[in-house]
Design an enzyme around this catalytic site. Sequence first.
Site, short mmCIF file in Angstrom:
data_model
loop_
_atom_site.label_atom_id
_atom_site.label_comp_id
_atom_site.label_asym_id
_atom_site.label_seq_id
_atom_site.Cartn_x
_atom_site.Cartn_y
_atom_site.Cartn_z
N CYS A 23 -9.16 6.41 -0.20
CA CYS A 23 -7.97 6.60 -1.02
C CYS A 23 -6.72 6.16 -0.26
CB CYS A 23 -7.85 8.07 -1.41
SG CYS A 23 -6.30 8.48 -2.24
N TYR B 26 -4.23 0.26 -11.59
CA TYR B 26 -5.02 1.29 -10.92
C TYR B 26 -6.25 1.66 -11.75
CZ TYR B 26 -6.25 5.81 -8.89
OH TYR B 26 -6.92 6.86 -8.32
N GLU C 255 -8.93 -0.23 -2.60
CA GLU C 255 -7.61 0.35 -2.38
C GLU C 255 -7.23 0.08 -0.93
OE1 GLU C 255 -7.04 4.39 -3.52
OE2 GLU C 255 -8.15 4.17 -5.40
N ASP D 102 -15.05 10.59 -2.46
CA ASP D 102 -14.49 9.50 -3.25
C ASP D 102 -15.54 8.39 -3.32
OD1 ASP D 102 -12.04 10.77 -3.64
OD2 ASP D 102 -11.19 9.93 -1.81
N TYR E 169 -13.29 2.34 -2.84
CA TYR E 169 -13.10 3.18 -1.65
C TYR E 169 -13.80 2.62 -0.42
CZ TYR E 169 -11.48 6.58 -5.10
OH TYR E 169 -10.78 7.21 -6.11
N CYS F 24 -5.18 14.10 0.07
CA CYS F 24 -5.40 13.18 1.19
C CYS F 24 -6.85 13.29 1.61
CB CYS F 24 -4.48 13.49 2.37
SG CYS F 24 -4.80 12.45 3.82
N CYS G 85 -12.44 5.78 19.31
CA CYS G 85 -12.58 4.33 19.29
C CYS G 85 -12.29 3.77 20.68
CB CYS G 85 -11.62 3.74 18.27
SG CYS G 85 -11.67 1.93 18.21
#
Length: 211
Positions: free
Chosen positions: A53, A84, A96, A131, A136, A199, A208
């Site tokens: 998202c 959208y 997105e 999602d 996504y 969120c 990472c």
Amino acid sequence: MLSQKSLELPTAETALEGRDTPIRISGTHHVNGRSMLPPFPEGHEEIVLGLGCFWGAERLFWEMPGVYVTAVGYAGGYTPNPTYGETCTGHTGHAEVVHVVFDPTEIGLPELLRAFWEAHDPTQGMRQGNDIGSQYRSVIYTTDELQRPLVDKSWQEYDQALRQQDLGHVTTEVAPLEAFYYAEEYHQQYLAKNPAGYCGLKGTGVACPVT
């Protein structure tokens, strides 16, 4: 923002037709007041990133020092100037995404990629957590051929880090950017306008190792 739409990407022949006219937006970033539309300051660089998202993803990047401006939109598909609602059907092929404009003298692409990898789970294919849908999926769209070696290096290193933790393989799509279509005005800087809004960002907890 939950979706149970298509997990298969359309072809150019089966994608929605779209339109010639771009979605109209103010062009002004709600948080920093800068223009989200080109031209951007000389020497600045651009990268387009998708990590689920786009509401929370955009906030992640606009808060980073050295990022000049951000905007959310759609990329990676076939339908020109999608809405959208059309993107959420899975029949445009778009993800997105967040368009990130940054000053490379203040923040490098590796630092942006580190934030990208650590903020989501790039092993999930056509979804991000709850999602679900092709919009996504995890994506990186480069805007300069010099970006590709850095992106590939980060992809390989994070894939190795995840496999060492038995968390699967990276499924992130990497390609040159063909087109970025701005999302509707209400999506731009959504979490600044709606602080209690949804969120979906959730990383794997794996650091990472990008240098």
